[in-house]
Design a protein around this motif. Structure first.
Motif, PDB file in Angstrom:
ATOM      1  N   GLY A  44       0.831  -1.287  -0.022  1.00 20.35           N
ATOM      2  CA  GLY A  44       0.183   0.039  -0.117  1.00 20.35           C
ATOM      3  C   GLY A  44       1.003   1.138   0.137  1.00 20.35           C
ATOM      4  O   GLY A  44       2.159   1.215   0.221  1.00 20.35           O
ATOM      5  N   ASN A  45       0.146   2.484  -0.152  1.00 24.16           N
ATOM      6  CA  ASN A  45       0.767   3.662   0.064  1.00 24.16           C
ATOM      7  C   ASN A  45       0.655   4.276   1.408  1.00 24.16           C
ATOM      8  O   ASN A  45      -0.586   4.401   2.068  1.00 24.16           O
ATOM      9  N   PRO A  46       1.716   4.697   2.059  1.00 27.34           N
ATOM     10  CA  PRO A  46       1.555   5.044   3.277  1.00 27.34           C
ATOM     11  C   PRO A  46       1.116   6.469   3.412  1.00 27.34           C
ATOM     12  O   PRO A  46       1.457   7.260   2.448  1.00 27.34           O
ATOM     13  N   PRO A  47       0.436   6.898   4.498  1.00 29.53           N
ATOM     14  CA  PRO A  47       0.280   8.224   4.680  1.00 29.53           C
ATOM     15  C   PRO A  47       1.428   9.181   4.590  1.00 29.53           C
ATOM     16  O   PRO A  47       2.505   8.553   4.851  1.00 29.53           O
ATOM     17  N   LEU A  48       1.248  10.516   4.611  1.00 26.41           N
ATOM     18  CA  LEU A  48       2.488  11.271   4.473  1.00 26.41           C
ATOM     19  C   LEU A  48       3.081  11.355   5.605  1.00 26.41           C
ATOM     20  O   LEU A  48       2.519  11.556   6.669  1.00 26.41           O
ATOM     21  N   ASN A  49       4.486  11.139   5.536  1.00 31.23           N
ATOM     22  CA  ASN A  49       5.295  11.290   6.728  1.00 31.23           C
ATOM     23  C   ASN A  49       5.152  10.013   7.732  1.00 31.23           C
ATOM     24  O   ASN A  49       5.242  10.109   8.941  1.00 31.23           O
ATOM     25  N   ALA A  50       4.397   9.125   7.239  1.00 33.23           N
ATOM     26  CA  ALA A  50       4.098   7.875   8.280  1.00 33.23           C
ATOM     27  C   ALA A  50       5.085   6.651   7.879  1.00 33.23           C
ATOM     28  O   ALA A  50       5.271   6.679   6.592  1.00 33.23           O
TER      29      ALA A  50
END
Length: 631
Positions: A552-558
């Motif tokens: 998946g694509n992680p949240p920003l800065n996570a």
């Protein structure tokens, strides 16, 4: 007087009285007095006077032995002198020899009865090489002569033993055994020389016959060991030797005997020359059978401060540190590295031996005692064997099974690949969708499947599966390693996420400091394989697989989400066979959407002006491994 001469020598076995009569009758032809008759009546008259009176009366030449001193009691009337002399010769044991017409009367020599030679009862069977003997107090010289004549094998008897009486009874015994046991029964020893001659010898004062542990007759010595002070040591010490195929083998039974005495007696048995370069101290207890002189010295000096070296047939014995007893040797390794060899040599063996390494030549220099160096060198050569190298071919396949939900947009996927291929004589198979599902279900029940030998085309077919949306080949690496060493493969990626920290520094004017730090997250494919090759070209593989992926694509800065699969396995397979391992499963999910700005966020209207998709999938990793032994 007549000059006739008659040979008076009596042939062996002839009658003496007949010979005397023939001489006198031959002489009577030329001497008439022998045929004249006499009248003699005598009583208690010596033979000297009687013969002189007879000679005077008949004009005869008679010489009388002065040692004749017996008396005569006879009455002769009208009897010739010839018959009277024949009668006296026969009656009183006289011998009459002639020299011309002179008759010499002497006492006849006593003739010993001739004893016929005893026949030696011996038989030899040339076909079986067996000897039969029936000896009862027979002469050893005659026995040896008879055996030599029958067997045509040379048997030698020293002059001092020619008249020795021997007794033995054998029936069809092997030739060597018969001679050995005959010698044993008569307190003798027999030695077979290198030129196939049998020599009988007497026992020495310090030798005795006995039956050894092998139930064979043998000779052993009972030497008298001495201590350093010259007194006899209170210890049991027996030593013996025998020659086998030209080599002297020594047997020793010693209890607390000085080492020096044991070495001296063993050298005497082996007929070896030696020099002592230092005083040999210490006692030893030993019991060995049939050992060579060199092996005996090696065993005796093992673990002591003494050693030996043989030079031109002379043994140099003394302290290990003495000049002339040190030795050096270069050992060149052919198959192994010197890095590990030195640590494999036992510590006790290295005591007193200096070991130096020459890495450029892969060579070890040994300096010290010659027996120790020989032992270490033999040990190193046993370790210096060719180490097999294993080529390991690893193929990883990710098989994805999942579903997706889309709104606003219609999508579909079809699989048109058909199942087919050949299995024999080599595995060459193409997987379709149904075959993949069946294959995965089998891996769920079994941790591994041995595919046997596969054809090279197998890899080409696997590569073609990349076109199938269900299968993805991760890697096809080839690893090489030595037997017993681990081969490692690591392939992956790294992502970073930001972490911000805000610090407020109180002061007259407050200051705010913001620090940003980037943290790495790894997703790797790690494979460790340790192969061990057995003697029948079987390969045991210790396998460790660790797979991690970003999902998946992680949240920003996570931190990015990851999935991890790991397994360890030990399998055994033949050279060039392929095994497939399964059971690595992980789940991946993703959700995405797109649409018209602003309108895509209004309830109800967003279904008309946006498109969203959500998918869940299960990934099964299949590992193909093929080892190939390379010598």
């Amino acid at each position: 007087m007549c000059t006739n001469s008659v040979n008076a020598q009596v042939e062996p076995g002839s009658d003496r009285h007949k010979q005397v009569e023939e001489r006198l009758r031959s002489l009577a032809i030329t001497v008439p007095g022998l045929n004249q008759k006499v009248q003699m009546n005598v009583s208690n008259v010596s033979v000297q006077e009687f013969l002189r009176a007879l000679a005077q009366a008949n004009n005869l030449n008679i010489n009388i032995d002065p040692q004749l001193n017996f008396k005569i009691y006879n009455n002769f009337t009208n009897e010739t002198a010839l018959n009277v002399l024949i009668f006296l010769s026969k009656e009183y044991g006289l011998d009459i020899n002639l020299i011309g017409s002179i008759m010499s009367v002497t006492k006849a020599a006593e003739q010993k009865p001739v004893i016929p030679l005893k026949e030696i009862n011996a038989r030899y069977n040339a076909e079986n090489n067996t000897l039969s003997l029936e000896l009862n107090n027979d002469s050893l010289g005659l026995v040896a002569r008879k055996i030599t004549m029958l067997s045509h094998k040379n048997v030698v008897i020293p002059s001092g033993l020619l008249s020795k009486k021997v007794t033995a009874f054998f029936s069809d015994a092997p030739f060597d055994t018969a001679l050995e046991k005959m010698a044993f029964a008569n307190s003798l020893k027999v030695v077979k020389t290198n030129d196939q001659v049998y020599v009988f010898e007497p026992l020495r004062d310090d030798e005795e016959l006995y039956i050894n542990n092998e139930r064979n007759t043998s000779v052993r010595r009972s030497p008298k060991p001495f201590n350093n002070d010259g007194n006899m040591a209170p210890a049991n010490f027996r030593i013996q030797s025998r020659v086998v195929q030209g080599k002297t083998l020594i047997s020793i039974d010693a209890v607390n005997v000085p080492i020096l005495d044991l070495v001296k007696n063993a050298a005497q048995e082996n007929n070896s020359n030696y020099f002592l370069y230092s005083e040999i101290r210490g006692n030893i207890t030993s019991r060995v059978n049939d050992i060579g002189f060199d092996d005996l010295l090696t065993s005796v000096f093992q673990g002591t401060d003494y050693t030996y070296r043989s030079e031109n047939g002379i043994y140099l014995i003394g302290d290990r540190k003495n000049e002339g007893l040190r030795a050096h040797r270069l050992v060149h390794l052919q198959n192994r590295s010197i890095d590990t060899i030195q640590n494999m040599i036992p510590t006790e063996w290295r005591r007193g031996v200096e070991i130096k390494e020459f890495r450029e030549q892969n060579t070890i220099l040994l300096t010290g005692s010659s027996p120790q160096i020989a032992e270490i060198e033999a040990y190193i050569k046993k370790l210096d064997k060719l180490v097999p190298m294993i080529l390991i071919e690893v193929t990883l396949i990710d098989v994805r099974k999942g579903k997706s939900i889309s709104t606003g947009i219609s999508a579909g996927v079809s699989d048109t690949i058909k199942t087919g291929g050949t299995v024999f004589p080599g595995l060459n198979y193409t997987f379709g969708a149904n075959s993949i599902n069946s294959f995965l279900s089998r891996l769920g029940r079994n941790n591994s499947i041995n595919l046997g030998r596969v054809t090279p085309n197998f890899y080409v077919k696997l590569s073609a599966l990349e076109n199938n949306s269900n299968v993805d080949i991760r890697s096809v690496p080839k690893l090489s390693t030595l037997n017993g060493h681990t081969a490692t493969l690591s392939i992956g990626s790294k992502k970073y996420y930001s972490t911000k920290t805000q610090n407020v520094i109180p002061s007259l004017t407050s200051q705010t400091v913001i620090t940003e730090q980037f943290t790495a997250v790894d997703a790797n494919l790690d494979i460790k394989i340790k192969p061990i090759v057995s003697g029948d070209d079987q390969v045991t593989l210790n396998i460790t697989v660790n797979i991690s992926d970003f999902i998946g694509n992680p949240p920003l800065n996570a931190p990015p989400p990851t999935s991890t699969s790991k397994f360890e396995s030990i399998i055994r397979m033949k050279n060039e066979e392929m095994v497939v391992l399964g059971g690595l499963e992980r789940t991946e999910s993703s959700e995405s959407g797109e649409g018209v700005p602003f309108l895509s966020r209004i309830p109800i209207l967003k279904w008309l002006f946006s498109s969203k998709s959500k998918s869940n999938s299960k990934v099964v990793t299949v590992v193909f491994i093929k080892p190939t032994i390379i010598y």
